[in-house]
Design a protein around this motif. Structure first.
Motif, PDB file in Angstrom:
ATOM      1  N   SER A 110      46.222  37.878  41.283  1.00 59.30           N
ATOM      2  CA  SER A 110      45.284  39.076  41.306  1.00 59.30           C
ATOM      3  C   SER A 110      45.852  40.111  40.336  1.00 59.30           C
ATOM      4  CB  SER A 110      45.045  39.683  42.531  1.00 59.30           C
ATOM      5  OG  SER A 110      44.194  40.836  42.298  1.00 59.30           O
ATOM      6  N   PRO A 111      45.093  40.611  39.182  1.00 58.30           N
ATOM      7  CA  PRO A 111      45.416  41.575  38.306  1.00 58.30           C
ATOM      8  C   PRO A 111      45.371  42.886  39.090  1.00 58.30           C
ATOM      9  CG  PRO A 111      43.334  41.050  37.633  1.00 58.30           C
ATOM     10  CD  PRO A 111      43.664  39.862  38.723  1.00 58.30           C
ATOM     11  N   PHE A 112      44.279  42.981  40.118  1.00 58.50           N
ATOM     12  CA  PHE A 112      44.339  44.474  40.802  1.00 58.50           C
ATOM     13  C   PHE A 112      45.476  44.488  41.619  1.00 58.50           C
ATOM     14  CE2 PHE A 112      39.904  43.098  39.525  1.00 58.50           C
ATOM     15  CZ  PHE A 112      39.359  44.398  38.992  1.00 58.50           C
TER      16      PHE A 112
ATOM     17  N   VAL B  23      37.306  38.781  35.505  1.00 66.93           N
ATOM     18  CA  VAL B  23      37.280  37.956  36.808  1.00 66.93           C
ATOM     19  C   VAL B  23      35.806  37.418  36.924  1.00 66.93           C
ATOM     20  CG1 VAL B  23      37.405  38.313  39.397  1.00 66.93           C
ATOM     21  CG2 VAL B  23      39.136  39.250  37.814  1.00 66.93           C
TER      22      VAL B  23
ATOM     23  N   MET C   5      40.684  36.297  53.175  1.00 64.85           N
ATOM     24  CA  MET C   5      40.467  37.586  52.721  1.00 64.85           C
ATOM     25  C   MET C   5      40.697  38.672  53.860  1.00 64.85           C
ATOM     26  SD  MET C   5      40.913  37.452  49.543  1.00 64.85           S
ATOM     27  CE  MET C   5      40.198  38.001  47.918  1.00 64.85           C
TER      28      MET C   5
ATOM     29  N   TYR D  53      35.246  33.504  37.583  1.00 62.52           N
ATOM     30  CA  TYR D  53      34.110  32.893  38.954  1.00 62.52           C
ATOM     31  C   TYR D  53      32.981  32.162  38.367  1.00 62.52           C
ATOM     32  CZ  TYR D  53      36.587  36.214  42.103  1.00 62.52           C
ATOM     33  OH  TYR D  53      37.446  36.908  43.100  1.00 62.52           O
TER      34      TYR D  53
ATOM     35  N   GLU E  33      37.268  43.563  36.011  1.00 65.14           N
ATOM     36  CA  GLU E  33      36.039  43.167  36.456  1.00 65.14           C
ATOM     37  C   GLU E  33      35.504  41.950  35.714  1.00 65.14           C
ATOM     38  OE1 GLU E  33      34.167  46.750  37.833  1.00 65.14           O
ATOM     39  OE2 GLU E  33      35.962  47.020  39.195  1.00 65.14           O
TER      40      GLU E  33
ATOM     41  N   GLY F 259      35.548  42.394  51.224  1.00 64.59           N
ATOM     42  CA  GLY F 259      36.407  40.997  51.250  1.00 64.59           C
ATOM     43  C   GLY F 259      37.404  40.799  50.061  1.00 64.59           C
ATOM     44  N   LYS F 260      37.817  42.090  49.484  1.00 68.70           N
ATOM     45  CA  LYS F 260      38.681  42.010  48.367  1.00 68.70           C
ATOM     46  C   LYS F 260      39.797  42.339  48.392  1.00 68.70           C
ATOM     47  CE  LYS F 260      34.674  42.738  45.235  1.00 68.70           C
ATOM     48  NZ  LYS F 260      34.333  43.245  44.116  1.00 68.70           N
ATOM     49  N   ILE F 261      40.944  42.000  47.533  1.00 65.57           N
ATOM     50  CA  ILE F 261      42.251  42.554  47.368  1.00 65.57           C
ATOM     51  C   ILE F 261      42.503  42.900  46.259  1.00 65.57           C
ATOM     52  CG2 ILE F 261      43.223  40.654  49.105  1.00 65.57           C
ATOM     53  CD1 ILE F 261      44.112  39.125  46.634  1.00 65.57           C
ATOM     54  N   PRO F 262      43.307  44.120  46.016  1.00 68.26           N
ATOM     55  CA  PRO F 262      44.209  44.732  47.357  1.00 68.26           C
ATOM     56  C   PRO F 262      43.551  45.388  48.316  1.00 68.26           C
ATOM     57  CG  PRO F 262      44.401  46.059  45.454  1.00 68.26           C
ATOM     58  CD  PRO F 262      43.482  44.926  45.038  1.00 68.26           C
TER      59      PRO F 262
ATOM     60  N   ASP G  27      39.889  50.599  47.026  1.00 66.26           N
ATOM     61  CA  ASP G  27      40.594  49.439  46.356  1.00 66.26           C
ATOM     62  C   ASP G  27      41.830  49.942  45.551  1.00 66.26           C
ATOM     63  OD1 ASP G  27      39.727  50.967  44.480  1.00 66.26           O
ATOM     64  OD2 ASP G  27      38.004  49.905  43.562  1.00 66.26           O
ATOM     65  N   SER G  28      42.269  49.203  44.518  1.00 70.93           N
ATOM     66  CA  SER G  28      43.566  49.350  43.740  1.00 70.93           C
ATOM     67  C   SER G  28      43.684  50.819  43.475  1.00 70.93           C
ATOM     68  CB  SER G  28      43.650  48.513  42.493  1.00 70.93           C
ATOM     69  OG  SER G  28      42.590  48.826  41.565  1.00 70.93           O
TER      70      SER G  28
ATOM     71  N   GLY H  72      40.896  33.995  48.468  1.00 66.02           N
ATOM     72  CA  GLY H  72      39.126  33.721  48.662  1.00 66.02           C
ATOM     73  C   GLY H  72      38.621  34.149  47.720  1.00 66.02           C
ATOM     74  N   THR H  73      37.328  33.880  47.689  1.00 70.07           N
ATOM     75  CA  THR H  73      36.244  34.134  46.698  1.00 70.07           C
ATOM     76  C   THR H  73      35.074  34.710  47.160  1.00 70.07           C
ATOM     77  OG1 THR H  73      35.316  32.126  46.792  1.00 70.07           O
ATOM     78  CG2 THR H  73      37.286  32.144  45.365  1.00 70.07           C
ATOM     79  N   PRO H  74      34.019  35.069  46.226  1.00 69.76           N
ATOM     80  CA  PRO H  74      32.843  35.471  46.712  1.00 69.76           C
ATOM     81  C   PRO H  74      32.106  34.551  47.628  1.00 69.76           C
ATOM     82  CG  PRO H  74      33.192  36.296  44.556  1.00 69.76           C
ATOM     83  CD  PRO H  74      34.152  35.183  44.912  1.00 69.76           C
TER      84      PRO H  74
HETATM   85  N1  LIG Z   1      37.556  47.050  42.438  1.00 73.19           N
HETATM   86  C1  LIG Z   1      38.770  46.221  43.040  1.00 73.19           C
HETATM   87  C2  LIG Z   1      38.588  44.913  42.600  1.00 73.19           C
HETATM   88  C3  LIG Z   1      39.221  43.953  43.454  1.00 73.19           C
HETATM   89  C4  LIG Z   1      38.917  42.587  43.186  1.00 73.19           C
HETATM   90  O1  LIG Z   1      37.731  42.079  42.813  1.00 73.19           O
HETATM   91  N2  LIG Z   1      40.004  41.590  43.654  1.00 73.19           N
HETATM   92  C5  LIG Z   1      39.555  40.279  43.683  1.00 73.19           C
HETATM   93  C6  LIG Z   1      40.868  39.333  43.243  1.00 73.19           C
HETATM   94  S1  LIG Z   1      41.295  39.717  41.431  1.00 73.19           S
HETATM   95  C7  LIG Z   1      38.783  39.516  44.710  1.00 73.19           C
HETATM   96  O2  LIG Z   1      39.363  40.153  45.747  1.00 73.19           O
HETATM   97  N3  LIG Z   1      38.005  38.948  44.896  1.00 73.19           N
HETATM   98  C8  LIG Z   1      37.505  38.246  45.722  1.00 73.19           C
HETATM   99  C9  LIG Z   1      35.915  38.498  45.899  1.00 73.19           C
HETATM  100  O3  LIG Z   1      35.306  39.187  45.148  1.00 73.19           O
HETATM  101  O4  LIG Z   1      35.348  38.007  47.024  1.00 73.19           O
HETATM  102  C10 LIG Z   1      40.027  46.715  43.189  1.00 73.19           C
HETATM  103  O5  LIG Z   1      40.164  47.520  41.995  1.00 73.19           O
HETATM  104  O6  LIG Z   1      40.817  46.680  43.810  1.00 73.19           O
END
Ligand SMILES: N[C@@H](CCC(=O)N[C@@H](CS)C(=O)NCC(=O)O)C(=O)O
Length: 203
Positions: free
Chosen positions: A9-11, A107, A43, A111, A104, A51-54, A66-67, A35-37
């Protein structure tokens, strides 16, 4: 503190680079999350309803996401000054927003091709995402090289991670073509110890 983490994950990488640069790695344990959407998998849904990381769990308050929020919080904890005083601050934050917007889009492109059945994929939508990245790269080359060459800040960290992700997932698009100054900056920045230590695994 506990950081929900994935090495691809780049974030997450933004946060990891900041932890390296500010000497706080030992303060944070990493918890693997995948995980993914379309499948939240492991997640951290309780910590981040999106449901996103970090996501960063703290002992003394609710989890942060978020990040951008996590990076600013950790910079404040260390007193590291990666967010300069205004007016330079507005440039640093705009640069970070540019990097995050590129990420964004990048990514979403991944997806679209990995998660969507082939007969439902929509090439103009993917091209539109790349067009955002392409314009942002042109803006970096024409307007931001001076800032990138200045004192280390969150904008540089975010752009370094965004360019690293383009190499990781979209190398065929050859972002360096037509952008010699940005390519030269990236060649130097990617050699920092924090960037070398957080490189994504081979694809
Ligand atoms: N705006 C968020 C974006 C985080 C993001 O999109 N992370 C991705 C991994 S690179 C993720 O968790 N994707 C899972 C999803 O969208 O359900 C941030 O800066 O943390």
């Amino acid at each position: 503190m506990r950081l929900y983490h994935s090495p691809t994950s780049p974030f997450v990488r933004k946060v990891m680079v900041l932890l390296h640069e500010t000497g706080q790695l030992s303060q944070v344990s990493l918890i693997a999350a995948v995980g993914t959407p379309v499948d939240a998998g492991s997640m951290p849904l309780a910590q981040n309803p999106l449901g996103k990381i970090p996501a960063l769990e703290r002992d003394d308050g609710p989890a942060l996401y978020d990040s951008r929020v996590i990076c600013r919080y950790l910079d404040g904890l260390a007193g590291a000054g990666l967010y300069p005083e205004a007016p330079r601050l507005w440039d640093s934050l705009t640069l970070e927003a540019t990097a995050d917007g590129m990420l964004e889009a990048a990514v979403l492109m991944v997806y679209e091709t990995r998660l969507r059945p082939e007969d439902k994929q929509f090439a103009p939508w993917v091209d539109g995402q790349w067009a955002k990245i392409d314009r942002a790269l042109d803006a970096l080359e024409s307007r931001w090289i001076d800032h990138l060459g200045g004192a280390l800040d969150i904008g540089q960290i975010a752009i370094g991670c965004a360019l690293g992700y383009l190499d990781f997932r979209h190398s065929a698009r050859d972002w360096r073509a037509r952008r010699p100054d940005l390519a030269a900056w990236e060649a130097g920045f990617s050699g920092r110890a924090s960037m070398l230590a957080t490189q994504p695994p081979a694809a």
